[in-house]
Each structure stands twice: as structure tokens, then as C-alpha cells.
Design a protein around this motif. Structure first.
Motif, short mmCIF file in Angstrom:
data_model
loop_
_atom_site.label_atom_id
_atom_site.label_comp_id
_atom_site.label_asym_id
_atom_site.label_seq_id
_atom_site.Cartn_x
_atom_site.Cartn_y
_atom_site.Cartn_z
N ARG A 41 -7.68 -1.54 -10.14
CA ARG A 41 -7.15 -0.11 -10.10
C ARG A 41 -6.20 0.14 -9.03
O ARG A 41 -5.17 0.99 -9.33
CB ARG A 41 -8.19 1.13 -10.02
CG ARG A 41 -9.16 0.93 -11.39
CD ARG A 41 -10.05 1.78 -11.44
NE ARG A 41 -10.69 2.03 -12.87
CZ ARG A 41 -12.05 2.40 -13.16
NH1 ARG A 41 -12.88 2.69 -12.15
NH2 ARG A 41 -12.41 2.74 -14.31
N GLU A 42 -6.22 -0.27 -7.73
CA GLU A 42 -5.41 -0.23 -6.58
C GLU A 42 -4.08 -0.63 -6.97
O GLU A 42 -3.12 -0.24 -6.85
CB GLU A 42 -5.86 -0.56 -5.57
CG GLU A 42 -7.07 0.46 -4.88
CD GLU A 42 -7.63 -0.34 -3.49
OE1 GLU A 42 -7.29 -1.46 -3.17
OE2 GLU A 42 -8.30 0.55 -2.70
N ALA A 43 -4.28 -2.05 -7.53
CA ALA A 43 -2.90 -2.63 -7.82
C ALA A 43 -2.05 -2.03 -9.15
O ALA A 43 -0.86 -1.84 -9.12
CB ALA A 43 -3.28 -4.22 -8.38
N MET A 44 -2.90 -1.46 -9.97
CA MET A 44 -2.25 -0.92 -10.89
C MET A 44 -1.44 0.52 -10.50
O MET A 44 -0.45 0.70 -11.12
CB MET A 44 -3.11 -0.38 -12.05
CG MET A 44 -3.83 -1.62 -13.04
SD MET A 44 -2.44 -2.09 -14.32
CE MET A 44 -2.56 -1.05 -15.51
N GLU A 45 -2.14 1.13 -9.62
CA GLU A 45 -1.40 2.30 -9.28
C GLU A 45 -0.17 1.87 -8.36
O GLU A 45 0.79 2.52 -8.56
CB GLU A 45 -2.52 3.14 -8.10
CG GLU A 45 -3.65 3.89 -8.87
CD GLU A 45 -4.53 4.22 -7.89
OE1 GLU A 45 -4.20 4.30 -6.34
OE2 GLU A 45 -5.46 4.99 -8.25
N ILE A 46 -0.43 0.76 -7.62
CA ILE A 46 0.94 0.31 -6.79
C ILE A 46 1.86 -0.07 -7.81
O ILE A 46 3.12 0.16 -7.62
CB ILE A 46 0.49 -0.74 -5.97
CG1 ILE A 46 -0.24 -0.11 -4.93
CG2 ILE A 46 2.07 -1.24 -5.23
CD1 ILE A 46 -0.77 -1.51 -3.83
#
Length: 303
Positions: free
Chosen positions: A195-200
Motif C-alpha cells: 500500500r505504501e508503494a502504491m501511494e508513492i
């Protein structure tokens, strides 16, 4: 049984099928079968995984149906022993379906174990009128602790499997330990990293577009889990030291940004080549990646 229950079970089963196929196709994956190569495996390829997934697809709903038979009233603990026994029974049938389809190759045994528990607990939630969210992992932890205790901790029989020998010799709990933790590695490491990677990636569209964004985020999640997971597949193939070596290698890639590094494909392909040369396949972490993909389609549990 209400049609809505069947519809919910079918949806969750289809998500499992999709998760297995997305995990299999994700490329490059260190030491694992993908579009690039067969990883550290000499007995299977992407076609084998697809044949296995095709054979398993109609069976996932059966685990959820087991769960619907064990609905509890508020305050009732339920018969977890019988619940697990019925899930094991279905699991043995489904494993045989897999082996029949693959001529005896173990493609998805770990996934059958993990998703059998997850879908069984989800089916029970549905029958109880409870929301299906990531909190289903907590339900798994409640029932799977008995599996860990009965199969490993309290067992006095001679080890019959590689996993049982690794527990006796090194205290590694493998797939049973992951289940008893409520799939903490997938939920608290893989899902968070994804999820953090998707946000970035979403706010920096020049880095990745469309399906590439999802795959890149999933690869980032895989690296995050490789850095922390005590993968008994690695220990079985290369000894306990292999787990530390793989974790350290993943950590170094993550220190550069993981799959968010502009040079991530080359870095991961080098990692892949190293694992293939060492004949190491982190199959347990691949199962956790499939669980991560499945969980990513569910709502978060209420705080």
C-alpha cells in the motif's frame, strides 16, 4: 442457504484464484517461477502453475462452505476442533486434485493450507453476519494456534516432514506459525509495503502506469517480506544460513529503495540469478505474497 451467502463465498473464492495467478505471473521474482524463468525449480514452470490454478479454482468455495456450518452465536466459542477437522478433510481432497493435475508436483500445497484457513474463517464470518475484512486474519490466529500446538509443539511423534524436522532442530514453525500469527508477515509487512508503494507510485505516475504500478508495488511487498520471513523452504533447500543470506540480500535492495528504485528490474534479476545458482526458492514467501494480494482486496479492519 441464502443466495447472498453463496455470492459472497464465490467472490472470495474468485479473489483467491486471481491472487494465485497474479503471484505466478509477477516478474521478476527471486528464485521463483515467473515469465522470466523457472526460478530454482526443475520440476515446474509457469504452465504448471496455471494448470494447477485451473484445477483448484472450483474448489476454493468448499472451504468457505465448511465455515458456514460453524457459525457461532454471540458469546459462543464454537467447536474449533471439528471445524479444523472438516477443513483438513477438504484440504486433503484439494491437495489430491492438485497432484492429479500436475502429475505429482507440489505447486500450491502451501496456498491450499493458507487459503483453506482464511476462506473457512471468512465463511464462518459470513454465516454470522459479520463483515469480511482484513480482520479475518485474527480469526485464523484463534483456530490455527491449535494446529501449531498439535502438529509441532505438543507432538511426540517422530518428525515425518521437512517442516517438522526443521521445528525439532531449529524451532522454525513455517506455515503453521504464519497461520497462528494471523499471517502477520503478510498483513503487517507485505500489505503495508504494498500500500505504501502504491501511494508513492500513484503520485509519481512517471515511475509506473496501470498494471505495471500494481506489479511493481507487489514486488516491493515481496522484497519486504523476504527481508523478514523465516522461510522454511529456504532452510530445507540451503540450511538455516540460507534464510539469513536471502534476508540480507533483500534488505540491501530495500535500502536502495526496493522496487521503487529506478534500477529495480536489474537489481531483482541479479537477485533472481543468485538464488537460481544457489538452488534456493522462497516458496513460503510466495504463498505469503498470494495472501497479501488477497488481503489487499478486502477492507481494512476497524481500528
Amino acid at each position: 442457504m441464502p443466495a447472498s451467502v453463496h455470492a459472497d463465498l464465490d467472490r472470495l473464492a474468485r479473489l483467491v484464484d486471481s491472487a494465485l495467478r497474479v503471484e505466478a505471473r509477477l516478474t521478476p521474482k527471486p528464485g521463483l517461477v515467473d515469465h522470466r524463468n523457472n526460478g530454482a525449480h526443475s520440476d515446474m514452470d509457469l504452465h504448471t502453475l496455471t494448470v494447477s490454478a485451473d484445477a483448484l479454482a472450483p474448489w476454493w468455495v468448499e472451504f468457505g462452505l465448511v465455515g458456514t456450518r460453524y457459525a457461532r452465536t454471540p458469546g459462543e466459542s464454537g467447536d474449533d476442533e471439528a471445524f479444523l477437522a472438516d477443513l483438513r478433510s477438504v484440504g486433503r481432497t484439494v491437495e489430491q486434485v492438485m497432484f492429479d493435475a500436475t502429475d505429482g508436483i507440489n505447486t500450491h500445497k502451501g496456498a491450499v493450507f493458507a487459503f483453506g484457513l482464511l476462506l473457512g474463517c471468512a465463511g464462518r464470518r459470513i454465516a454470522e453476519g459479520r463483515r469480511i475484512d482484513v480482520g479475518v486474519c485474527d480469526d485464523v490466529a484463534e483456530v490455527a494456534t491449535a494446529v501449531l500446538v498439535d502438529d509441532l509443539i505438543a507432538s511426540d511423534r517422530a518428525p515425518a516432514t521437512a517442516g517438522e524436522r526443521l521445528f525439532r532442530d531449529h524451532g522454525l514453525t513455517g506455515a503453521r506459525g504464519q497461520a497462528a500469527s494471523g499471517y502477520a508477515t503478510a498483513r503487517e509487512v507485505g500489505l503495508v509495503a504494498y500500500r505504501e508503494a502504491m501511494e508513492i507510485l500513484a503520485v509519481q505516475p512517471h515511475l509506473a502506469l496501470g498494471p505495471m504500478m500494481r506489479d511493481r508495488a507487489l514486488l516491493h511487498a515481496l522484497l519486504a517480506m523476504l527481508a523478514v520471513n523465516a522461510d522454511t523452504n529456504l532452510a530445507h533447500r540451503g540450511g538455516v544460513d540460507a534464510m539469513g543470506w536471502v534476508a540480507g540480500r533483500a534488505e540491501r535492495i530495500l535500502a536502495r529503495g526496493g522496487a521503487l528504485d529506478p534500477d529495480y528490474v536489474r537489481l531483482v534479476e541479479m537477485f533472481d540469478d543468485e538464488l537460481i545458482h544457489a538452488r534456493l526458492s522462497p516458496g513460503g514467501t510466495a504463498d505469503l505474497l498470494a495472501v497479501t494480494i488477497w488481503l489487499s482486496a478486502l477492507p481494512q479492519a476497524p481500528a
